[in-house]
Motif scaffolding. Structure first.
Motif, PDB file in Angstrom:
ATOM      1  N   GLY A  36       0.811  -1.211   0.000  1.00 56.01           N
ATOM      2  CA  GLY A  36       0.000   0.000   0.000  1.00 56.01           C
ATOM      3  C   GLY A  36       0.845   1.262   0.000  1.00 56.01           C
ATOM      4  N   TRP A  37       1.941   1.259   0.752  1.00 52.43           N
ATOM      5  CA  TRP A  37       2.835   2.416   0.755  1.00 52.43           C
ATOM      6  C   TRP A  37       3.518   2.574  -0.597  1.00 52.43           C
ATOM      7  N   LEU A  38       3.867   1.447  -1.230  1.00 53.31           N
ATOM      8  CA  LEU A  38       4.454   1.536  -2.573  1.00 53.31           C
ATOM      9  C   LEU A  38       3.499   2.213  -3.545  1.00 53.31           C
ATOM     10  N   GLU A  39       2.244   1.822  -3.480  1.00 53.91           N
ATOM     11  CA  GLU A  39       1.233   2.435  -4.355  1.00 53.91           C
ATOM     12  C   GLU A  39       1.102   3.933  -4.050  1.00 53.91           C
ATOM     13  N   ARG A  40       1.152   4.253  -2.775  1.00 54.95           N
ATOM     14  CA  ARG A  40       1.014   5.657  -2.376  1.00 54.95           C
ATOM     15  C   ARG A  40       2.176   6.492  -2.906  1.00 54.95           C
ATOM     16  N   TRP A  41       3.396   5.978  -2.767  1.00 54.54           N
ATOM     17  CA  TRP A  41       4.571   6.708  -3.252  1.00 54.54           C
ATOM     18  C   TRP A  41       4.504   6.919  -4.762  1.00 54.54           C
ATOM     19  N   GLU A  42       4.034   5.888  -5.458  1.00 57.15           N
ATOM     20  CA  GLU A  42       3.931   6.014  -6.910  1.00 57.15           C
ATOM     21  C   GLU A  42       2.862   7.041  -7.272  1.00 57.15           C
ATOM     22  N   LYS A  43       1.779   7.039  -6.527  1.00 56.33           N
ATOM     23  CA  LYS A  43       0.673   7.962  -6.796  1.00 56.33           C
ATOM     24  C   LYS A  43       1.097   9.416  -6.603  1.00 56.33           C
ATOM     25  N   ILE A  44       1.819   9.689  -5.509  1.00 53.40           N
ATOM     26  CA  ILE A  44       2.203  11.090  -5.256  1.00 53.40           C
ATOM     27  C   ILE A  44       3.526  11.452  -5.943  1.00 53.40           C
ATOM     28  N   GLY A  45       4.160  10.465  -6.613  1.00 52.32           N
ATOM     29  CA  GLY A  45       5.353  10.749  -7.413  1.00 52.32           C
ATOM     30  C   GLY A  45       6.516  11.284  -6.613  1.00 52.32           C
ATOM     31  N   ILE A  46       6.857  10.589  -5.530  1.00 56.48           N
ATOM     32  CA  ILE A  46       7.903  11.087  -4.632  1.00 56.48           C
ATOM     33  C   ILE A  46       9.231  11.285  -5.351  1.00 56.48           C
ATOM     34  N   TYR A  47       9.658  10.303  -6.177  1.00 57.61           N
ATOM     35  CA  TYR A  47      10.967  10.423  -6.833  1.00 57.61           C
ATOM     36  C   TYR A  47      11.017  11.679  -7.700  1.00 57.61           C
ATOM     37  N   ASP A  48       9.951  11.929  -8.459  1.00 55.84           N
ATOM     38  CA  ASP A  48       9.933  13.114  -9.321  1.00 55.84           C
ATOM     39  C   ASP A  48       9.849  14.405  -8.511  1.00 55.84           C
ATOM     40  N   ARG A  49       9.104  14.380  -7.403  1.00 54.69           N
ATOM     41  CA  ARG A  49       8.984  15.587  -6.580  1.00 54.69           C
ATOM     42  C   ARG A  49      10.318  15.968  -5.954  1.00 54.69           C
ATOM     43  N   LEU A  50      11.136  14.976  -5.621  1.00 57.19           N
ATOM     44  CA  LEU A  50      12.459  15.277  -5.066  1.00 57.19           C
ATOM     45  C   LEU A  50      13.342  15.965  -6.100  1.00 57.19           C
ATOM     46  N   ARG A  51      13.103  15.651  -7.375  1.00 56.51           N
ATOM     47  CA  ARG A  51      13.905  16.287  -8.425  1.00 56.51           C
ATOM     48  C   ARG A  51      13.586  17.780  -8.567  1.00 56.51           C
ATOM     49  N   GLU A  52      12.446  18.193  -8.020  1.00 58.17           N
ATOM     50  CA  GLU A  52      12.037  19.598  -8.126  1.00 58.17           C
ATOM     51  C   GLU A  52      12.775  20.495  -7.136  1.00 58.17           C
ATOM     52  N   LYS A  53      13.473  19.885  -6.185  1.00 56.87           N
ATOM     53  CA  LYS A  53      14.207  20.694  -5.208  1.00 56.87           C
ATOM     54  C   LYS A  53      15.435  21.303  -5.887  1.00 56.87           C
ATOM     55  N   GLN A  54      15.478  22.620  -5.913  1.00 56.36           N
ATOM     56  CA  GLN A  54      16.494  23.320  -6.691  1.00 56.36           C
ATOM     57  C   GLN A  54      17.743  23.623  -5.864  1.00 56.36           C
ATOM     58  N   GLY A  55      18.866  23.796  -6.582  1.00 62.14           N
ATOM     59  CA  GLY A  55      20.089  24.285  -5.969  1.00 62.14           C
ATOM     60  C   GLY A  55      20.832  23.281  -5.120  1.00 62.14           C
ATOM     61  N   ARG A  56      20.519  22.014  -5.251  1.00 65.93           N
ATOM     62  CA  ARG A  56      21.189  20.993  -4.441  1.00 65.93           C
ATOM     63  C   ARG A  56      22.342  20.379  -5.230  1.00 65.93           C
ATOM     64  N   PRO A  57      23.456  20.086  -4.588  1.00 68.11           N
ATOM     65  CA  PRO A  57      24.555  19.427  -5.309  1.00 68.11           C
ATOM     66  C   PRO A  57      24.150  18.022  -5.751  1.00 68.11           C
ATOM     67  N   ASP A  58      24.655  17.612  -6.899  1.00 72.54           N
ATOM     68  CA  ASP A  58      24.308  16.299  -7.447  1.00 72.54           C
ATOM     69  C   ASP A  58      24.999  15.171  -6.686  1.00 72.54           C
ATOM     70  N   PHE A  59      24.326  14.050  -6.632  1.00 74.39           N
ATOM     71  CA  PHE A  59      24.973  12.804  -6.241  1.00 74.39           C
ATOM     72  C   PHE A  59      24.376  11.719  -7.131  1.00 74.39           C
ATOM     73  N   VAL A  60      25.244  11.073  -7.924  1.00 73.15           N
ATOM     74  CA  VAL A  60      24.754  10.074  -8.871  1.00 73.15           C
ATOM     75  C   VAL A  60      25.410   8.729  -8.587  1.00 73.15           C
ATOM     76  N   LEU A  61      24.589   7.780  -8.170  1.00 73.55           N
ATOM     77  CA  LEU A  61      25.038   6.395  -8.051  1.00 73.55           C
ATOM     78  C   LEU A  61      24.644   5.696  -9.347  1.00 73.55           C
ATOM     79  N   HIS A  62      25.632   5.204 -10.071  1.00 71.67           N
ATOM     80  CA  HIS A  62      25.359   4.549 -11.359  1.00 71.67           C
ATOM     81  C   HIS A  62      25.135   3.062 -11.135  1.00 71.67           C
ATOM     82  N   ASP A  63      24.003   2.592 -11.593  1.00 71.13           N
ATOM     83  CA  ASP A  63      23.583   1.219 -11.346  1.00 71.13           C
ATOM     84  C   ASP A  63      24.351   0.242 -12.226  1.00 71.13           C
TER      85      ASP A  63
END
Length: 982
Positions: A36-63
Motif C-alpha cells: 500500500g505504501w508503494l502504491e502511495r509513493w507512486e501515486k504522489i510521485g515522490i521520486y519526481d517531486r524530489l527532483r524539483e528541489k532546486q540548488g542541491r549538489p548532485d549525487f549520482v550512483l550509477h547502477d
C-alpha cells in the motif's frame, strides 16, 4: 493503612493522567501493508517531486546492470538495498541523489535460453534468420525486465523505474557502437591471433569474468623430448658432452591434447637441474636401463618414482646449467611417427621462462603458444608469432589438417570428455613418448553459464591494445589504457573498502589485451570493415572513416543494432564513400562487458538525469566485479574518455547461509527475497542488510532473520512511545534549550553527537555503524533511561516547564530518528511519519535530515551526566536484587541510601533530583563510608547502596510513596499531583 494497600474509597485518577495517545499498532503487519505504501509513493510521485528541489549538489550512483534473466536472488536484494540506502541517505543529507536502474540485455545467457527453447522444439538455430533470432532474444529480455523491476520495487528501492536504462535500447546500441568505433579510430583496436578462454559447449570466447573454477579430473602425462642437436653455448665454442646429447628433457602436463601443438620447452633460469641415469627397471616400465633424463633436482625423485623406479634404480650424473639447456634443440615426441607425413618433423627449441617453477611437475614446461597464456607471451617476446598453430576448432575438435587426430574432440557438446586426450596418450605410448601417466583432480576453469569446462584456444579475435598509445590527445592520466587505468585507481577513485583498490590495481597491472569479440548473435556487432586481401598487420587493413561511422550510428539510433544484419547493410553503410566490394563486414558481437562498460556514455553522459560531467559519484557491486563491471568500465572509459568513469567504488561480499555455506538450490539452503518479504516484510530484509558488515560475506537464515525481527520490534516500540508522547504537541509548547532541565539538555547533547555520527556514517557508507549507534541510543539511552525517567513527568505533571521541555525534546527526537532511519526502514518510518503528519502529499521521504545546532553540545554537562548514569546503574541493580527477593514489587517502594566516595560525583548527584533519575520515591545521598552490607557493583567503583523502604503513603495518582500524601485538597494525592489536578 499500609502504603501498598489501596484505599477503595478514594477517587480513580486514571483519567486525569496525560497518558500516551497513538493508534500506531505494535504489530507491524508489514507483508500486507508495505504494498500500500508503494502504491502511495507512486501515486504522489515522490521520486519526481524530489527532483524539483532546486540548488542541491548532485549525487549520482550509477547502477551496475543486473542481467535480465530469472527471478532475483538474495544477492540481488543485498545489492539493490545497499544502493537504496545510499541514494536515500544522500538525498536526505541535502543532495539531488538520482538513481537510474538499468539492465544488461545482450549476451550469451539469453541467447542460450532461446537456443534451449529451440532444441526442445526440434528447431535449428542456424536455420532461423538472425534478425528473427535476435528479436526473440529481445522479447525474452523484456519479459524478465518487467518481472525484476516489480521485484526490486517491492524491496522499497527508489529510482526512475518508469524510464530505466537498457543496453538493448536503440540509443544505447548506437552509443555502444560509437564507443567501439572510438577504439577503431584511436588506434587501439586490432585483430590478433592468440589463445583465449573458449567454451566448446557455447562455441564462443569467454572473458575472465565469465569463468569460474571447479574441481576437474584430468589426465597427467610425463613426456620425454629427446635432444637432437646443440649449438655453441656461452660463446665459448665449448661442446656439450655425449651424455647430454643423448638425454631427454621431460615435461609434465594435465592437457595431453595440447601436445600436437607443442612448439617449445621452457626452463627456469634460476632452477637447479641435473642429468639422471636409469640403472635398473622393474618388469613393466616405459624407461630402459641407460636412459638419461634432465630434471629439476627438487622433482627428480618424484618423477622417477612415477616411472616406477626405486631410488636404487637411478643415479644423478651431473649438474646441467641453464646455458647448456638454452643451447639444446629437441624433437617433438611425434617426430617421425607413421602416418603423420612429417607434420611434427620440426625442431623444438628450449627457451627460458620466468613462469617456470620447480613446485610441481618436472621443472620444464611444455609450451604450446596457441593454448596457453604464458606460452603465448613467450613467443610474442621472441617475435615468433608465425609459429602459432590453428589445430583446434570451435567444437574443441582437431581440425582436418591435423594427422592422426582429425575430428577428435577435447570435450563434447555437453562438456563431457571427448576422445582427444586418450588418442594423444595412446599415440605417445606407441611412439615411445611417455615415461609415466596418471589422473589428478584439480581446480579447472569452467563457463559460469553452462558449467562446462573450457579450453585455451588460438582463434582470430578482436582486441583493444591496452599498452598501445591512444591517439586521442587525452593524455592527462597516461598515454595508454593501462597507464590511465592505474593512474585513475590511485589518484581519482575513493575505494570502500580500501582493499578494492589493491585488487583492481593488481588485475589491471598484470592483465593482457582486452578480447572484445564474441562469436554469437545477440549483442551489438563490431561495427567495422576489413579490406579484402590485406593482413591484420597491414596499415590499411581496417576501414577508418568518420562518414561511415556516422551512417552506422544514425541507423542504429533509428533501428537498433539489427540494422547491421539487414540485407544490403554493407552497401548501405559504404556506398558512395568507398567501394563496398573491396571490404568485408565483421559479424562478431561485442563482449557484453563492453556493453556494460559503456553505460557511462549513454546513461551518465547522455541522459538529462545522468551526471553533469559524465562521471558517477559511485559504482557499487559485489567483490566479483573487480574482474567484471568495475574492470570493464575502467578499461572502456580510459580508452574513450581518458580516465575512470567513477569517483568512488564500493564493494560488498557474497550472501551465504546461516552456517557460512554458499547458497545452492541443490543444497536447499537458498533464501529468496520474495519469501522474506512474504513472511516478515521488506523492512526486515533491509534491516538485515543494515545490521550486517557488507564488506565481508553476509550470512542469512531463519534464526538470523528472527533476531533481526526482534531488533525491529524493539525499535518499533521506541517509535510508538515517541508518537504517544508527542500527541497534540505544537510549537506553542516548545521550550528553548537554555531553559530546559539538565536531563533534557544532556539528551540534546547526545542528539548533537549522534547527528555527527549519522551524517559521517552515511557519507562513508557505514550503514552498520549508523544503525547500531541509533539502535543503541533508542534502546539503551531512550527506552531504558530517558523515557523511563520522564514517564512520570509526562503522565503526571500538569502543564509544567519540565513536561513541556520533555515534550520538546521528544519532538526533536521524533524528527531526527524518523529521518535518520528512513533510508533503512523506508516503510516503517513512513508509517511513523504519517501517524503524526497525515496528508495526501505527506511523506518522510520528502524531508531532509534536520540540521542539529552545534550549541547543543555541552561536554562538561555530558561528563557530569555520565557520572549520574553510572551511579544510577548501581542503584537500579541494588533494587533489582530486592525485587527478585520479593522485598518490593516496584522501585517506587524504595528510598535507598547511596554512599558516594568521590566528592565530585556526590556533588553531581545532589544537584539533580536523583530520586527521579532512579525512579524511587526518595533517595538519601551521603559521603559517609559505606557499610559492609551496602550493595556494590565492580564496574561502578566508589558507590554503595543500602536499601531502605520509602516512608509515607502511596499517591493514588503517581504511585510515589511520600510523607505528604493525603494532606492536600485532592484525596490520596501528593503535592505535585494535587497541583496538577488544579
Amino acid at each position: 493503612m499500609c502504603a501498598d494497600t489501596p484505599d477503595t474509597t478514594l477517587p480513580d485518577y486514571k483519567d486525569t493522567l496525560n497518558l500516551p495517545q497513538t493508534d500506531f499498532p505494535m504489530r507491524a503487519g508489514l507483508p500486507k501493508r508495505e504494498p500500500g505504501w508503494l502504491e502511495r509513493w507512486e501515486k504522489i510521485g515522490i521520486y519526481d517531486r524530489l527532483r524539483e528541489k532546486q540548488g542541491r549538489p548532485d549525487f549520482v550512483l550509477h547502477d551496475g546492470p543486473p542481467y535480465a534473466n530469472g527471478h532475483l536472488h538474495i544477492g540481488h536484494a543485498l545489492n539493490k538495498v545497499l544502493k537504496d540506502f545510499i541514494v536515500r541517505s544522500q538525498q536526505m543529507l541535502g543532495h539531488d541523489a538520482r538513481y537510474i536502474p538499468g539492465w544488461d540485455c545482450h549476451g550469451l545467457p539469453i541467447e542460450w535460453k532461446i537456443e534451449e527453447q529451440y532444441r526442445q522444439k526440434g528447431k535449428n538455430k542456424d536455420e532461423v534468420p538472425v534478425i528473427d533470432f535476435r528479436q526473440e532474444c529481445r522479447k525474452f529480455a523484456e519479459g524478465w525486465i518487467d518481472i525484476q523491476r516489480e521485484e526490486f520495487k517491492r524491496l522499497g528501492v527508489t529510482g526512475n523505474w518508469p524510464d530505466p536504462y537498457l543496453t538493448m535500447n536503440f540509443h544505447a546500441e548506437r552509443v555502444i557502437a560509437e564507443e567501439f568505433m572510438t577504439f577503431l579510430m584511436n588506434g587501439t583496436l586490432y585483430q590478433g591471433s592468440k589463445p583465449v578462454m573458449w567454451s566448446p559447449v557455447e562455441k564462443t570466447a569467454l572473458a575472465e569474468a565469465e569463468i569460474e573454477y571447479h574441481d576437474h579430473k584430468s589426465h597427467t602425462i610425463w613426456v620425454p623430448f629427446r635432444v637432437v642437436s646443440a649449438s655453441d653455448f656461452n660463446n665459448t665454442g665449448a661442446c656439450l658432452d655425449t651424455d647430454l646429447l643423448s638425454a631427454r628433457v621431460v615435461i609434465w602436463t594435465t592437457t595431453p591434447w595440447t601436445i600436437p601443438s607443442n612448439k617449445a620447452v621452457a626452463y627456469g633460469p634460476g632452477i637447479a637441474y641435473g642429468l639422471y641415469k636409469v640403472t635398473g627397471t622393474p618388469e613393466e616400465s616405459w624407461v630402459s636401463v641407460g636412459d638419461t633424463y634432465v630434471l629439476a633436482d627438487t622433482l627428480a625423485a618424484e618423477v622417477l618414482g612415477k616411472a616406477r623406479l626405486e631410488d636404487s634404480q637411478w643415479t644423478r650424473v651431473r649438474d646441467v646449467s641453464a646455458e647448456e639447456l638454452g643451447a639444446l634443440t629437441l624433437a617433438h615426441p611425434f617426430r617421425g611417427i607413421e602416418g603423420a607425413d612429417g607434420f611434427w618433423d620440426y625442431d623444438v627449441p628450449m627457451i627460458d621462462g620466468e613462469h617456470v617453477t620447480d613446485d610441481a611437475g618436472t621443472g620444464f614446461v611444455h609450451t604450446a603458444p596457441s593454448h596457453g597464456q604464458d606460452d603465448y607471451e613467450c613467443f610474442v617476446a621472441r617475435g615468433w608469432m608465425d609459429q602459432m598453430t590453428h589445430n583446434v576448432g570451435e567444437d574443441s575438435e582437431f581440425l582436418p589438417h591435423v594427422p592422426l587426430f582429425a575430428g577428435l574432440r577435447v570435450f563434447d557438446h555437453k562438456g563431457k570428455e571427448g576422445k582427444a586426450n586418450t588418442a594423444v596418450i595412446d599415440k605417445l605410448v606407441e611412439a615411445g613418448g611417455l615415461i609415466a601417466r596418471g589422473r589428478m583432480t584439480h581446480s579447472y576453469p569452467h563457463s559460469w553459464r553452462s558449467k562446462a569446462p573450457v579450453i585455451y584456444r588460438n582463434t582470430p579475435q578482436w582486441f583493444a591494445a591496452i599498452d598501445r598509445e591512444v591517439g586521442d590527445g587525452q593524455d592527462e592520466y597516461g598515454k595508454t589504457i593501462r597507464q590511465r587505468a592505474l593512474t585513475s585507481i590511485d589518484q581519482l577513485v575513493q575505494w570502500t573498502p580500501q582493499t578494492g583498490r589493491n585488487r583492481l590495481y593488481s588485475m589491471i597491472e598484470a592483465r593482457p589485451d582486452w578480447v572484445l569479440s564474441r562469436q554469437r548473435a545477440w549483442g551489438v556487432p563490431l561495427t567495422c570493415f576489413v579490406k579484402k586481401g590485406t593482413l591484420p598487420t597491414d596499415e590499411d587493413f581496417l576501414l577508418r572513416n568518420e562518414e561511415v561511422n556516422q551512417r552506422i550510428a544514425e541507423a542504429f539510433e533509428a533501428e537498433g543494432a539489427d540494422a547491421w544484419y539487414k540485407d544490403g547493410a554493407k552497401e548501405r553503410f559504404l556506398q558512395g564513400i568507398v567501394d563496398p566490394g573491396a571490404y568485408e563486414q565483421t559479424f562478431d558481437i561485442l563482449d557484453v562487458w563492453f556493453d556494460s562498460g559503456s553505460t557511462h556514455a549513454f546513461v551518465l553522459r547522455d541522459r538529462p538525469d545522468g551526471a553533469k560531467d559524465g562521471i558517477a559519484d559511485l559504482y557499487l557491486e559485489g567483490t566479483d566485479q573487480h574482474r567484471g563491471w568495475f574492470h570493464s568500465s575502467m578499461l572502456q572509459a580510459c580508452g574513450t574518455k581518458g580516465r575512470a568513469p567513477y569517483r568512488g567504488v564500493l564493494t560488498h561480499g557474497f550472501t551465504l547461509d546461516a552456517k557460512g555455506n554458499k547458497m545452492s538450490k541443490s543444497l536447499g539452503n537458498t533464501i529468496a527475497p520474495e519469501d522474506v518479504t512474504k513472511q516478515y516484510g521488506a523492512d526486515i530484509l533491509r534491516l538485515w542488510v543494515a545490521q550486517s558488515d557488507y564488506t565481508a560475506d553476509l550470512r542469512i537464515g531463519p534464526e538470523i532473520l528472527k533476531g533481526v525481527a526482534d531488533s525491529y520490534r524493539r525499535l518499533r516500540n521506541t517509535m510508538r512511545y515517541l508518537l504517544g508522547a508527542v500527541a497534540h504537541f505544537d510549537d506553542s509548547q516548545r521550550v528553548d534549550p537554555q531553559d530546559m532541565p539538565e536531563l533534557e539538555r544532556y539528551i540534546l547533547h547526545r542528539l548533537a553527537e549522534l547527528d555527527h555520527v549519522v551524517r559521517k556514517g552515511y557519507a562513508e557508507y557505514d550503514f552498520q555503524g549508523v544503525f547500531q549507534q541509533v539502535f543503541n541510543f533508542c534502546t539503551l539511552e531512550l527506552s531504558a533511561f530517558y523515557f523511563d525517567i520522564r514517564k512520570d513527568a509526562l503522565y503526571c505533571d500538569g502543564d509544567t516547564a519540565r513536561r513541556r521541555a520533555a515534550r520538546t525534546v521528544m519532538d526533536l527526537l521524533f524528527h531526527r530518528l524518523t529521518t535518520w532511519l528512513a533510508p533503512i526502514l523506508v516503510f516503517t518510518m513512513e508509517e511513523v511519519w504519517l501517524e503524526r503528519f497525515p496528508g495526501d502529499d505527506s511523506s518522510v521521504h520528502l524531508t531532509d535530515i534536520p540540521d542539529t545546532p552545534m550549541d547543543w553540545l555541552d561536554e562538561p554537562l555530558a561528563a557530569k551526566w555520565q557520572m549520574v548514569r553510572r551511579a544510577r546503574r548501581a542503584v537500579t541493580a541494588a533494587l533489582e536484587v530486592q525485587r527478585t527477593e520479593k522485598v518490593i514489587g516496584a522501585s517506587l517502594e524504595a528510598a535507598p541510601v547511596v554512599h558516594v566516595r568521590d566528592a565530585e560525583m556526590l556533588a553531581a548527584l545532589k544537584s539533580v533530583t536523583f530520586e527521579d533519575i532512579c525512579i524511587t520515591s526518595d533517595v538519601r545521598l551521603t559521603g559517609d563510608p559505606m557499610p559492609n552490607e551496602a550493595f556494590r557493583m565492580p564496574e561502578v567503583e566508589g558507590v554503595g547502596v543500602v536499601f531502605e523502604k520509602a516512608e509515607g503513603e502511596k499517591c493514588q495518582r503517581c504511585w510515589k510513596i511520600l510523607p505528604d500524601v493525603g494532606q492536600h485538597a485532592h484525596a490520596g494525592t501528593c503535592k505535585r499531583c494535587n497541583e496538577a489536578l488544579g
